[in-house]
Design a protein around this motif. Structure first.
Motif, mmCIF file in Angstrom:
data_model
loop_
_atom_site.group_PDB
_atom_site.id
_atom_site.type_symbol
_atom_site.label_atom_id
_atom_site.label_comp_id
_atom_site.label_asym_id
_atom_site.label_seq_id
_atom_site.Cartn_x
_atom_site.Cartn_y
_atom_site.Cartn_z
ATOM 1 N N SER A 70 54.059 16.923 48.602
ATOM 2 C CA SER A 70 54.754 17.505 47.450
ATOM 3 C C SER A 70 54.840 19.021 47.542
ATOM 4 O O SER A 70 55.278 19.672 46.595
ATOM 5 C CB SER A 70 54.036 17.115 46.148
ATOM 6 N N TYR A 71 54.421 19.618 48.676
ATOM 7 C CA TYR A 71 54.482 21.071 48.842
ATOM 8 C C TYR A 71 55.926 21.556 48.737
ATOM 9 O O TYR A 71 56.842 20.941 49.259
ATOM 10 C CB TYR A 71 53.889 21.475 50.196
ATOM 11 N N ARG A 72 56.096 22.687 48.064
ATOM 12 C CA ARG A 72 57.434 23.269 47.939
ATOM 13 C C ARG A 72 57.438 24.739 48.375
ATOM 14 O O ARG A 72 57.426 25.025 49.550
ATOM 15 C CB ARG A 72 57.946 23.117 46.490
ATOM 16 N N ASP A 73 57.448 25.679 47.426
ATOM 17 C CA ASP A 73 57.651 27.088 47.774
ATOM 18 C C ASP A 73 56.539 28.003 47.292
ATOM 19 O O ASP A 73 56.795 29.146 46.912
ATOM 20 C CB ASP A 73 58.993 27.563 47.197
ATOM 21 N N GLN A 74 55.291 27.523 47.311
ATOM 22 C CA GLN A 74 54.183 28.384 46.941
ATOM 23 C C GLN A 74 53.961 29.454 48.009
ATOM 24 O O GLN A 74 54.358 29.295 49.168
ATOM 25 C CB GLN A 74 52.896 27.571 46.759
ATOM 26 N N LYS A 75 53.317 30.536 47.595
ATOM 27 C CA LYS A 75 53.022 31.638 48.506
ATOM 28 C C LYS A 75 51.587 32.084 48.294
ATOM 29 O O LYS A 75 51.110 32.149 47.169
ATOM 30 C CB LYS A 75 53.971 32.816 48.253
ATOM 31 N N LEU A 76 50.881 32.380 49.385
ATOM 32 C CA LEU A 76 49.500 32.839 49.309
ATOM 33 C C LEU A 76 49.448 34.354 49.473
ATOM 34 O O LEU A 76 50.002 34.891 50.439
ATOM 35 C CB LEU A 76 48.659 32.190 50.410
ATOM 36 N N VAL A 77 48.795 35.025 48.538
ATOM 37 C CA VAL A 77 48.641 36.483 48.603
ATOM 38 C C VAL A 77 47.152 36.806 48.589
ATOM 39 O O VAL A 77 46.426 36.378 47.686
ATOM 40 C CB VAL A 77 49.332 37.182 47.421
ATOM 41 N N ILE A 78 46.692 37.548 49.589
ATOM 42 C CA ILE A 78 45.277 37.897 49.687
ATOM 43 C C ILE A 78 45.003 39.169 48.896
ATOM 44 O O ILE A 78 45.711 40.168 49.026
ATOM 45 C CB ILE A 78 44.855 38.074 51.151
ATOM 46 N N ARG A 79 43.952 39.134 48.079
ATOM 47 C CA ARG A 79 43.557 40.285 47.284
ATOM 48 C C ARG A 79 42.747 41.249 48.144
ATOM 49 O O ARG A 79 42.252 40.885 49.212
ATOM 50 C CB ARG A 79 42.770 39.816 46.062
ATOM 51 N N PRO A 80 42.615 42.521 47.703
ATOM 52 C CA PRO A 80 41.863 43.513 48.493
ATOM 53 C C PRO A 80 40.482 43.002 48.894
ATOM 54 O O PRO A 80 39.784 42.377 48.097
ATOM 55 C CB PRO A 80 41.761 44.698 47.526
ATOM 56 N N PHE A 81 40.116 43.283 50.140
ATOM 57 C CA PHE A 81 38.883 42.727 50.693
ATOM 58 C C PHE A 81 38.148 43.779 51.519
ATOM 59 O O PHE A 81 38.756 44.518 52.291
ATOM 60 C CB PHE A 81 39.216 41.522 51.581
ATOM 61 N N ARG A 82 36.825 43.834 51.322
ATOM 62 C CA ARG A 82 35.977 44.695 52.132
ATOM 63 C C ARG A 82 34.732 43.923 52.532
ATOM 64 O O ARG A 82 34.235 43.104 51.768
ATOM 65 C CB ARG A 82 35.563 45.954 51.357
#
Length: 206
Positions: A110-122
């Motif tokens: 059922s995957y469509r048009d999601q997008k993964l965004v990575i938050r600031p990381f240290r």
């Protein structure tokens, strides 16, 4: 529950092909592989047509070497893990791995048009256990928080938990597994997982 399964499936998709490159920062690994694998999900004609077999092939080739299923299973089983013999622990890890893979593969159709965004990381150079915070951006919906727990062992980063909207994948199963152990012991839990996997296999063949 179905919504949770879909979000967890997306989480798995985003980490399906984590490469074993210790010199690459874990957040960079997640971003790189997320872009690659989600692009495959968007473009592969068989996957777009709902082929569970093709998804299982993708999972088998990409995810299995890069998740620590033994640790994931131990966390999900909780204190009852210590009651299991080494042979039972091996069976539990194998059946739990199969359950997660088949659940993800079925939901990913059922995957469509999601997008993964990575938050600031240290992270500090000596750290070997990190949390990568990301969010799923979905057209027409609010972003959903998605966190990956990774550990580095022998120079390799592996995922051992995924948390979606504050709900941990492994702890999400803990109460259910504890009830199974109370009802039928460790062997009862193994039998329950085997039955679930057979049901998923029967329902997901295409």
């Amino acid at each position: 529950m179905n919504a949770m399964k879909k979000l967890l499936a997306f989480a798995a998709a985003a980490c399906f092909a984590l490469p074993a490159l210790a010199q690459q920062a874990p957040n960079e690994m997640v971003q790189q592989v997320s872009d690659e694998v989600l692009d495959i999900l968007r473009k592969d004609p068989d996957i777009k047509n709902g082929s569970t077999a093709k998804l299982l092939e993708l999972v088998d080739q990409k995810v299995l070497p890069h998740f620590n299923f033994t640790r994931m299973t131990a966390l999900a089983v909780g204190k009852d893990w210590r009651k299991a013999s080494p042979a039972q622990q091996q069976q539990l890890a194998e059946q739990f791995k199969t359950l997660l893979v088949r659940t993800y593969a079925n939901a990913l159709t059922s995957y469509r048009d999601q997008k993964l965004v990575i938050r600031p990381f240290r992270m500090k150079p000596e750290e070997t256990d990190v949390l990568i915070r990301t969010e799923i951006q979905q057209p027409g919906n609010k972003p959903v928080a998605l966190d990956y727990s990774l550990e580095q062992r022998d120079g390799v980063w592996k995922v051992y938990d995924v948390t979606v909207a504050g709900i941990s994948l492994v702890t999400n199963y803990r109460d259910q597994f504890a009830q199974e152990v109370r009802n039928g012991g460790i062997d009862g839990l193994i039998a329950s997982l085997v039955a679930k996997n057979r049901s998923l296999e029967a329902g997901g063949k295409k």
